[in-house]
Design a protein around this motif. Structure first.
Motif, mmCIF file in Angstrom:
data_model
loop_
_atom_site.group_PDB
_atom_site.id
_atom_site.type_symbol
_atom_site.label_atom_id
_atom_site.label_comp_id
_atom_site.label_asym_id
_atom_site.label_seq_id
_atom_site.Cartn_x
_atom_site.Cartn_y
_atom_site.Cartn_z
ATOM 1 N N TRP A 70 0.808 -1.216 0.000
ATOM 2 C CA TRP A 70 0.000 0.000 0.000
ATOM 3 C C TRP A 70 0.844 1.269 0.000
ATOM 4 C CZ3 TRP A 70 -3.392 -0.442 5.075
ATOM 5 C CH2 TRP A 70 -2.583 -0.456 6.196
ATOM 6 N N ASN A 71 2.104 1.176 0.374
ATOM 7 C CA ASN A 71 2.970 2.359 0.331
ATOM 8 C C ASN A 71 3.254 2.824 -1.093
ATOM 9 O OD1 ASN A 71 3.337 2.885 3.151
ATOM 10 N ND2 ASN A 71 4.537 0.999 3.228
ATOM 11 N N GLU A 72 3.067 1.954 -2.085
ATOM 12 C CA GLU A 72 3.230 2.382 -3.484
ATOM 13 C C GLU A 72 2.278 3.519 -3.817
ATOM 14 O OE1 GLU A 72 3.209 -0.482 -6.672
ATOM 15 O OE2 GLU A 72 4.267 -1.968 -5.453
ATOM 16 N N PHE A 73 1.166 3.602 -3.109
ATOM 17 C CA PHE A 73 0.157 4.610 -3.403
ATOM 18 C C PHE A 73 0.390 5.911 -2.633
ATOM 19 C CE2 PHE A 73 -1.506 0.644 -4.791
ATOM 20 C CZ PHE A 73 -2.097 0.970 -6.003
ATOM 21 N N THR A 74 1.514 5.987 -1.918
ATOM 22 C CA THR A 74 1.868 7.213 -1.202
ATOM 23 C C THR A 74 3.167 7.808 -1.716
ATOM 24 O OG1 THR A 74 3.110 6.047 0.528
ATOM 25 C CG2 THR A 74 0.740 6.354 0.889
ATOM 26 N N GLU A 75 3.808 7.140 -2.663
ATOM 27 C CA GLU A 75 5.086 7.603 -3.192
ATOM 28 C C GLU A 75 4.890 8.860 -4.039
ATOM 29 O OE1 GLU A 75 6.620 4.187 -5.271
ATOM 30 O OE2 GLU A 75 7.069 3.130 -3.400
ATOM 31 N N PRO A 76 5.960 9.660 -4.181
ATOM 32 C CA PRO A 76 5.856 10.858 -5.024
ATOM 33 C C PRO A 76 5.350 10.485 -6.420
ATOM 34 C CG PRO A 76 7.944 10.847 -3.844
ATOM 35 C CD PRO A 76 7.291 9.509 -3.586
ATOM 36 N N GLY A 77 4.405 11.268 -6.899
ATOM 37 C CA GLY A 77 3.834 11.019 -8.210
ATOM 38 C C GLY A 77 2.629 10.094 -8.194
ATOM 39 N N ALA A 78 2.312 9.519 -7.024
ATOM 40 C CA ALA A 78 1.143 8.649 -6.930
ATOM 41 C C ALA A 78 -0.119 9.480 -7.155
ATOM 42 C CB ALA A 78 1.079 7.962 -5.568
ATOM 43 N N ALA A 79 -1.089 8.866 -7.799
ATOM 44 C CA ALA A 79 -2.350 9.553 -8.074
ATOM 45 C C ALA A 79 -3.092 9.866 -6.783
ATOM 46 C CB ALA A 79 -3.224 8.678 -8.974
ATOM 47 N N ASP A 80 -3.803 10.990 -6.790
ATOM 48 C CA ASP A 80 -4.685 11.291 -5.672
ATOM 49 C C ASP A 80 -5.799 10.251 -5.654
ATOM 50 O OD1 ASP A 80 -3.226 13.496 -4.941
ATOM 51 O OD2 ASP A 80 -4.639 14.958 -5.757
ATOM 52 N N LEU A 81 -6.131 9.796 -4.466
ATOM 53 C CA LEU A 81 -7.191 8.805 -4.312
ATOM 54 C C LEU A 81 -8.492 9.499 -3.922
ATOM 55 C CD1 LEU A 81 -5.126 6.120 -2.371
ATOM 56 C CD2 LEU A 81 -5.784 6.075 -4.792
ATOM 57 N N ASP A 82 -9.589 8.996 -4.471
ATOM 58 C CA ASP A 82 -10.903 9.529 -4.138
ATOM 59 C C ASP A 82 -11.608 8.678 -3.084
ATOM 60 O OD1 ASP A 82 -11.148 11.783 -6.145
ATOM 61 O OD2 ASP A 82 -10.673 10.108 -7.468
ATOM 62 N N PHE A 83 -11.351 7.355 -3.133
ATOM 63 C CA PHE A 83 -11.965 6.423 -2.194
ATOM 64 C C PHE A 83 -10.960 5.351 -1.819
ATOM 65 C CE2 PHE A 83 -15.318 8.015 -4.954
ATOM 66 C CZ PHE A 83 -16.269 8.441 -4.051
ATOM 67 N N VAL A 84 -10.984 4.939 -0.546
ATOM 68 C CA VAL A 84 -10.200 3.794 -0.081
ATOM 69 C C VAL A 84 -11.139 2.910 0.731
ATOM 70 C CG1 VAL A 84 -8.262 2.988 1.318
ATOM 71 C CG2 VAL A 84 -8.026 5.100 -0.018
ATOM 72 N N PHE A 85 -11.250 1.648 0.303
ATOM 73 C CA PHE A 85 -12.101 0.684 0.993
ATOM 74 C C PHE A 85 -11.233 -0.409 1.575
ATOM 75 C CE2 PHE A 85 -14.871 2.352 -2.453
ATOM 76 C CZ PHE A 85 -15.712 3.090 -1.637
ATOM 77 N N THR A 86 -11.362 -0.623 2.869
ATOM 78 C CA THR A 86 -10.587 -1.642 3.568
ATOM 79 C C THR A 86 -11.424 -2.910 3.656
ATOM 80 O OG1 THR A 86 -9.496 0.093 4.829
ATOM 81 C CG2 THR A 86 -9.307 -2.151 5.667
ATOM 82 N N LEU A 87 -10.853 -4.020 3.162
ATOM 83 C CA LEU A 87 -11.596 -5.270 3.043
ATOM 84 C C LEU A 87 -11.223 -6.312 4.083
ATOM 85 C CD1 LEU A 87 -11.464 -5.569 -0.848
ATOM 86 C CD2 LEU A 87 -13.187 -4.443 0.564
ATOM 87 N N SER A 88 -10.171 -6.066 4.878
ATOM 88 C CA SER A 88 -9.778 -7.055 5.888
ATOM 89 C C SER A 88 -9.629 -6.394 7.250
ATOM 90 C CB SER A 88 -8.465 -7.745 5.497
ATOM 91 O OG SER A 88 -7.350 -6.915 5.729
ATOM 92 N N GLU A 89 -9.949 -7.159 8.286
ATOM 93 C CA GLU A 89 -9.798 -6.668 9.654
ATOM 94 C C GLU A 89 -8.333 -6.374 9.965
ATOM 95 O OE1 GLU A 89 -11.904 -5.692 12.038
ATOM 96 O OE2 GLU A 89 -13.588 -6.080 10.706
#
Length: 172
Positions: A70-89
């Protein structure tokens, strides 16, 4: 919410079953409206074979799918996210990264079919059941009239999808 596809991230622990399924489903039920992504807090090295078998049987092209941290989505240049859904406890109970874009979030947890113990036929049924639950949730989400919902109403609907669908899932 503009005309560009909205970025949706599905997260779970291993990113080899549920989040991969959800990403695939979103791409099928709402192409162009959403850009689906998936990631894990502790990603596996490959997609679970039961997941791959199920999605292949449903004519999904898996060539672009892989477990991601999931850290790939926080790296410089990562797209802004509109929604994040957590599927596991497990992922829900871990400190999540600071997601770019200040996305709306919701818990849509459901049991991990990879944890099911039994014969292969029974495991395949557990995976198919997880797919059915995710297909229901993602389809309801994709059908929401996002442009007309106020932020609070939308958050309430997102939370309700996880809660209401869990009740239906348990009854099935």
């Amino acid at each position: 919410m503009g005309n560009a596809p909205l970025n949706v991230l599905f997260v779970c622990k291993g990113n080899s079953v549920r989040s991969i399924m959800a990403e695939a489903i979103l791409g099928r039920v709402a192409p162009g409206k959403f850009a689906g992504h998936s990631a894990g807090s502790q990603p596996q090295t490959e997609i679970n074979p039961f997941t791959a078998r199920l999605l292949n049987s449903l004519n999904y092209d898996l060539s672009s799918f892989r477990p991601k941290d999931w850290n790939e989505f926080t790296e410089p240049g990562a797209a802004d996210l509109d929604f994040v859904f957590t599927l596991s406890e497990t992922a829900a109970n871990e400190p999540a990264p600071a997601w770019p874009g200040n996305p709306m979030t919701a818990r849509w947890t459901l049991p991990d079919p990879a944890d099911f113990e039994g014969e292969d036929v029974q495991k395949a049924i557990a995976f198919a059941d997880a797919y059915r639950m995710l297909n229901n949730r993602v389809s309801v989400f994709a059908a929401l009239p996002l442009a007309t919902l106020e932020t609070m109403a939308l958050q309430h609907r997102l939370d309700a999808i996880g809660k209401d669908m869990s009740k239906r899932d348990d009854a099935a």
